[in-house]
Design a protein around this motif. Sequence first.
Motif, PDB file in Angstrom:
ATOM      1  N   VAL A 144     111.034  72.404  46.597  1.00 18.20           N
ATOM      2  CA  VAL A 144     109.730  72.788  46.044  1.00 18.20           C
ATOM      3  C   VAL A 144     109.605  74.301  46.174  1.00 18.20           C
ATOM      4  N   LEU A 145     109.507  74.960  45.046  1.00 15.15           N
ATOM      5  CA  LEU A 145     109.400  76.420  45.049  1.00 15.15           C
ATOM      6  C   LEU A 145     108.001  76.813  44.560  1.00 15.15           C
ATOM      7  N   ALA A 146     107.292  77.600  45.371  1.00 18.54           N
ATOM      8  CA  ALA A 146     105.967  78.101  44.962  1.00 18.54           C
ATOM      9  C   ALA A 146     106.136  79.502  44.398  1.00 18.54           C
ATOM     10  N   LEU A 147     105.651  79.697  43.177  1.00 14.78           N
ATOM     11  CA  LEU A 147     105.700  81.009  42.536  1.00 14.78           C
ATOM     12  C   LEU A 147     104.302  81.605  42.613  1.00 14.78           C
ATOM     13  N   MET A 148     104.169  82.686  43.392  1.00 13.57           N
ATOM     14  CA  MET A 148     102.839  83.238  43.669  1.00 13.57           C
ATOM     15  C   MET A 148     102.772  84.700  43.248  1.00 13.57           C
ATOM     16  N   GLY A 149     101.572  85.128  42.853  1.00 16.79           N
ATOM     17  CA  GLY A 149     101.398  86.528  42.488  1.00 16.79           C
ATOM     18  C   GLY A 149     100.042  86.718  41.853  1.00 16.79           C
ATOM     19  N   PRO A 150      99.610  87.978  41.715  1.00 19.32           N
ATOM     20  CA  PRO A 150      98.282  88.246  41.161  1.00 19.32           C
ATOM     21  C   PRO A 150      98.142  87.796  39.717  1.00 19.32           C
ATOM     22  N   SER A 151      96.899  87.709  39.279  1.00 20.37           N
ATOM     23  CA  SER A 151      96.621  87.373  37.889  1.00 20.37           C
ATOM     24  C   SER A 151      97.306  88.387  36.971  1.00 20.37           C
ATOM     25  N   GLY A 152      97.964  87.877  35.945  1.00 20.49           N
ATOM     26  CA  GLY A 152      98.627  88.761  34.986  1.00 20.49           C
ATOM     27  C   GLY A 152     100.011  89.216  35.420  1.00 20.49           C
ATOM     28  N   SER A 153     100.528  88.683  36.536  1.00 19.70           N
ATOM     29  CA  SER A 153     101.822  89.167  37.042  1.00 19.70           C
ATOM     30  C   SER A 153     103.013  88.542  36.310  1.00 19.70           C
ATOM     31  N   VAL A 210     103.509  77.044  40.109  1.00 19.88           N
ATOM     32  CA  VAL A 210     102.798  78.318  40.011  1.00 19.88           C
ATOM     33  C   VAL A 210     101.454  78.137  40.694  1.00 19.88           C
ATOM     34  N   THR A 211     101.115  79.059  41.596  1.00 27.98           N
ATOM     35  CA  THR A 211      99.875  78.831  42.338  1.00 27.98           C
ATOM     36  C   THR A 211      99.301  80.118  42.942  1.00 27.98           C
ATOM     37  N   HIS A 212      97.972  80.084  43.118  1.00 31.61           N
ATOM     38  CA  HIS A 212      97.309  81.100  43.939  1.00 31.61           C
ATOM     39  C   HIS A 212      96.952  80.501  45.286  1.00 31.61           C
ATOM     40  N   ASP A 213      97.268  79.222  45.466  1.00 35.30           N
ATOM     41  CA  ASP A 213      96.725  78.433  46.554  1.00 35.30           C
ATOM     42  C   ASP A 213      97.610  78.539  47.794  1.00 35.30           C
ATOM     43  N   PRO A 214      97.094  79.133  48.882  1.00 31.11           N
ATOM     44  CA  PRO A 214      97.942  79.287  50.078  1.00 31.11           C
ATOM     45  C   PRO A 214      98.409  77.945  50.646  1.00 31.11           C
ATOM     46  N   ARG A 215      97.631  76.836  50.377  1.00 35.34           N
ATOM     47  CA  ARG A 215      98.071  75.510  50.862  1.00 35.34           C
ATOM     48  C   ARG A 215      99.398  75.132  50.235  1.00 35.34           C
ATOM     49  N   VAL A 265     108.802  80.348  48.964  1.00 28.59           N
ATOM     50  CA  VAL A 265     107.799  81.057  48.169  1.00 28.59           C
ATOM     51  C   VAL A 265     108.491  82.250  47.513  1.00 28.59           C
ATOM     52  N   VAL A 266     108.321  82.371  46.200  1.00 26.14           N
ATOM     53  CA  VAL A 266     108.828  83.536  45.474  1.00 26.14           C
ATOM     54  C   VAL A 266     107.620  84.289  44.949  1.00 26.14           C
ATOM     55  N   ARG A 267     107.575  85.585  45.223  1.00 26.93           N
ATOM     56  CA  ARG A 267     106.427  86.386  44.784  1.00 26.93           C
ATOM     57  C   ARG A 267     106.800  87.222  43.564  1.00 26.93           C
ATOM     58  N   ILE A 268     105.815  87.350  42.691  1.00 27.62           N
ATOM     59  CA  ILE A 268     106.030  88.134  41.470  1.00 27.62           C
ATOM     60  C   ILE A 268     104.891  89.128  41.327  1.00 27.62           C
ATOM     61  N   GLU A 269     105.250  90.355  40.974  1.00 31.95           N
ATOM     62  CA  GLU A 269     104.240  91.395  40.710  1.00 31.95           C
ATOM     63  C   GLU A 269     104.689  92.203  39.518  1.00 31.95           C
ATOM     64  N   ASP A 270     103.785  92.419  38.589  1.00 33.22           N
ATOM     65  CA  ASP A 270     104.108  93.203  37.392  1.00 33.22           C
ATOM     66  C   ASP A 270     105.406  92.759  36.739  1.00 33.22           C
ATOM     67  N   GLY A 271     105.626  91.444  36.684  1.00 29.01           N
ATOM     68  CA  GLY A 271     106.789  90.917  35.981  1.00 29.01           C
ATOM     69  C   GLY A 271     108.102  91.025  36.733  1.00 29.01           C
ATOM     70  N   ARG A 272     108.034  91.433  38.014  1.00 30.41           N
ATOM     71  CA  ARG A 272     109.273  91.516  38.807  1.00 30.41           C
ATOM     72  C   ARG A 272     109.148  90.664  40.054  1.00 30.41           C
ATOM     73  N   LEU A 273     110.239  89.984  40.411  1.00 23.60           N
ATOM     74  CA  LEU A 273     110.213  89.209  41.651  1.00 23.60           C
ATOM     75  C   LEU A 273     110.324  90.174  42.819  1.00 23.60           C
ATOM     76  N   CYS A 274     109.510  89.921  43.857  1.00 24.12           N
ATOM     77  CA  CYS A 274     109.606  90.835  44.988  1.00 24.12           C
ATOM     78  C   CYS A 274     110.031  90.149  46.286  1.00 24.12           C
ATOM     79  N   SER A 275     110.450  88.902  46.253  1.00 21.83           N
ATOM     80  CA  SER A 275     111.068  88.328  47.449  1.00 21.83           C
ATOM     81  C   SER A 275     111.982  87.194  47.022  1.00 21.83           C
TER      82      SER A 275
END
Length: 227
Positions: free
Chosen positions: A43-52, A204-209, A217-227
């Motif tokens: 289970v992979l959670a893809l997290m990041g700000p709105s519009g990322s 895809v989620t904003h939900d910390p649960r 958890v994979v984080r995305i910002e401005d269209g780039r993965l950051c972890s």
Amino acid sequence: MPQTNAHPGSALETCGLSLVYGSGETAVTALDGVDFAVSAGEVLALMGPSGSGKTSLLMILGCLLRPSSGEVWVEGRAIANLPDRDLGRLRLQRMGFIFQSYNLFPALTAAENVQVALELKGRDLNDAAGLLERVGLGKRLHNFPRQLSGGEKQRVAIARALAGDPPILLADEPTAALDSTNGRAVVNLLCELAHEQGRAVVVVTHDPRVGDLADRVVRIEDGRLCS
Ligand SMILES: Nc1ncnc2c1ncn2[C@@H]1O[C@H](COP(=O)(O)OP(=O)(O)OP(=O)(O)O)[C@@H](O)[C@H]1O
Ligand SMILES: [Mg+2]
């Protein structure tokens, strides 16, 4: 010479994925060089700000959108050169989708909503009862969506996504409309579907649960993965 993938065992993998919406002065770069992989049973959670770029990436992983550049492999198969018809068949046979707003047909019962997906996939319509039992709704087969709670509606949507037994599940904000008890039940169900049945699940989620319960958890910002 076609590119080869770095993780041949992956359920889904991307390399150098970019996506630009529009052109000229109004062009928006939604994804910029995304290398991504998810395995069966994970289970992979893809997290990041709105519009990322989360939904954009999910749509490309789900073969609903083609990237501007880069490659996608579905179970080791490169899809860039597949015609739309083959891509549609791959999506239908290998993937299930779950959305924030459930997207159930209001005039159909829970069982009928699942049967629509079974019909599309050429499967036995009698499988609907078993799928709804699998998500804990064996006693709600004949209820309409308006007669179900939010958590129950989302579980019908998960049963529908499981029609045809796809090895890959893609979910866009599946808990966003749910309270914490129902949200946790939905995440636990997605984890069971990955861990006990070997499916690859991207949420895809904003939900910390969801982040807490995911394997990664994979984080995305401005269209780039950051972890
Ligand atoms: N069809 C489109 N046409 C033009 N730009 C788009 C389109 N869809 C998305 N975008 C833009 O692409 C970027 C990424 O959007 P995307 O929907 O993937 O973000 P997101 O991370 O899912 O956001 P949210 O958390 O708000 O759902 C944003 O800047 C968005 O405005
Ligand atoms: Mg989104």
